[in-house]
Write an enzyme that holds these catalytic residues in place. Structure first.
Site, PDB file in Angstrom:
ATOM      1  CG  ASP A 150      -1.870  -1.154   1.262  1.00 29.93           C
ATOM      2  OD1 ASP A 150      -2.190  -1.681   0.182  1.00 29.93           O
ATOM      3  OD2 ASP A 150      -2.298  -1.530   2.366  1.00 29.93           O
ATOM      4  CE  LYS A 151       0.002   8.603  -0.916  1.00 32.44           C
ATOM      5  NZ  LYS A 151      -1.038   9.640  -1.141  1.00 32.44           N
TER       6      LYS A 151
END
Length: 344
Positions: A150-151
């Site tokens: 994830d970011k």
């Protein structure tokens, strides 16, 4: 059967075996050498584009009948450039060779361009960093993303630079042979003595107090940006977790490892177990660390991202077969959070 070989003009010459399937697409898939790294979908596309020839004539029907001993020439066009633009963004490179690259991704970087994040991504950075060393994935000059984090998760991920590496890595992720460990800071302390936890469907404890969470995951019914635990649909997902260190019974540093790799898997599973990640604005709910943790609570309650770090990554090199294992130290923000929780 004769061994297929590549001729000097960028074409692949393939001789159909005597016991090959009777239609073109299946026969080529069986006859093309593994090192050519041509997937079935790529072969289908080549047939449709008129890049497969027999006796100088393009064969564009994937169901065309074939016979043993027939010779086909597959035109291998140079990898085409993709629309995504290279960007000179610094990368922390842990390993790189002609076939793959391992990156220690910082929190805040998106892996792949998408609506809302068209630039500044890991892919943009890799296109600049790798340049002409990208030999092409599926006929395009681009990095092969076989898994994502994830970011706002930091840590390790591997990216393919060639088709042969892409196929080999994808197989390892599919058969769950990749070793992936994440370090997370969670609310509460998961314990096998907790009757609430033991009573949850899909929750069990293995030897040495290892928490096992096995559910299905699917998109949330009303919020399409989130994932949710389901039982009758979705995809099977298994996470294991072990408490490394507890902080005043209010938080814990947890080692998590994946048997499967679904979107947001660790975050969703630990939230389902009642031990959501500190700083997780999507799945963490309204939980707050209490005053008993002193300054640790102040730091934890204002932590700007989910406290999750991809710390270990191990796999077999898809070309050489060498076993590769990488570790990444905690980034400064998570190290600071843990130090604050320890001192209170």
């Amino acid at each position: 059967m004769d061994e297929p070989f590549e001729d000097g003009d960028g074409s692949l010459v393939v001789t159909i075996g005597e016991d090959a399937p009777g239609r073109l697409d299946k026969a080529l898939a069986a006859a093309v050498p593994e090192e050519a790294a041509l997937s079935r979908s790529r072969l289908m596309r080549m047939i449709a584009e008129g890049a497969v020839f027999r006796e100088g004539v393009a064969v564009t029907d994937p169901k065309a009948k074939v016979a043993g001993g027939e010779v086909y020439i597959l035109r291998l066009d140079p990898a085409v450039e993709v629309a995504t633009l290279p960007e000179d963004i610094p990368l922390s490179v842990v390993w790189e060779d002609a076939d793959l690259i391992v990156i220690d991704k910082p929190a805040g970087m998106v892996v792949h361009p998408a609506p809302g994040s068209p630039s500044g991504t890991l892919v943009n950075a890799l296109l600049h960093h790798c340049g002409d060393t990208l030999s092409g994935i599926g006929g395009e000059r681009r990095p092969g993303i076989v898994h994502r984090i994830d970011k706002d998760t930091s840590g390790l991920l591997v990216v393919a630079k060639s088709d042969r590496a892409h196929h080999g890595l994808a197989r390892q992720f599919e058969d769950h042979s990749v070793n992936r460990h994440y370090l997370a800071v969670v609310h509460g302390v998961p314990s096998g003595t907790d009757p609430r936890l033991r009573g949850l469907k899909g929750i069990s404890f293995e030897a040495a107090g290892i928490l096992r969470i096995a559910t299905h995951l699917a998109r949330h019914k009303t919020d399409r940006q989130r994932q949710a635990v389901v039982w009758e649909s979705g995809r099977h997902a298994v996470t294991r977790a072990r408490v490394v260190e507890a902080f005043a019974d209010q938080a814990a540093l947890v080692d998590c490892w994946l048997e499967t790799g679904r979107t947001h898997q660790i975050r969703v599973h630990l939230a389902y177990a009642g031990h959501g990640l500190v700083g997780d604005q999507t799945y963490g709910g309204k939980k707050r660390l209490g005053a008993a943790l002193g300054q640790g609570a102040v730091v934890g309650n204002s932590f700007p991202r989910q406290a999750l770090h991809a710390a270990t990554l191990g796999f077999d090199h898809p070309v050489t077969g060498e076993r590769l294992e990488f570790t990444s130290p905690l980034p400064a923000d998570m190290a600071g959070l843990i130090a604050a929780l320890r001192t209170g």
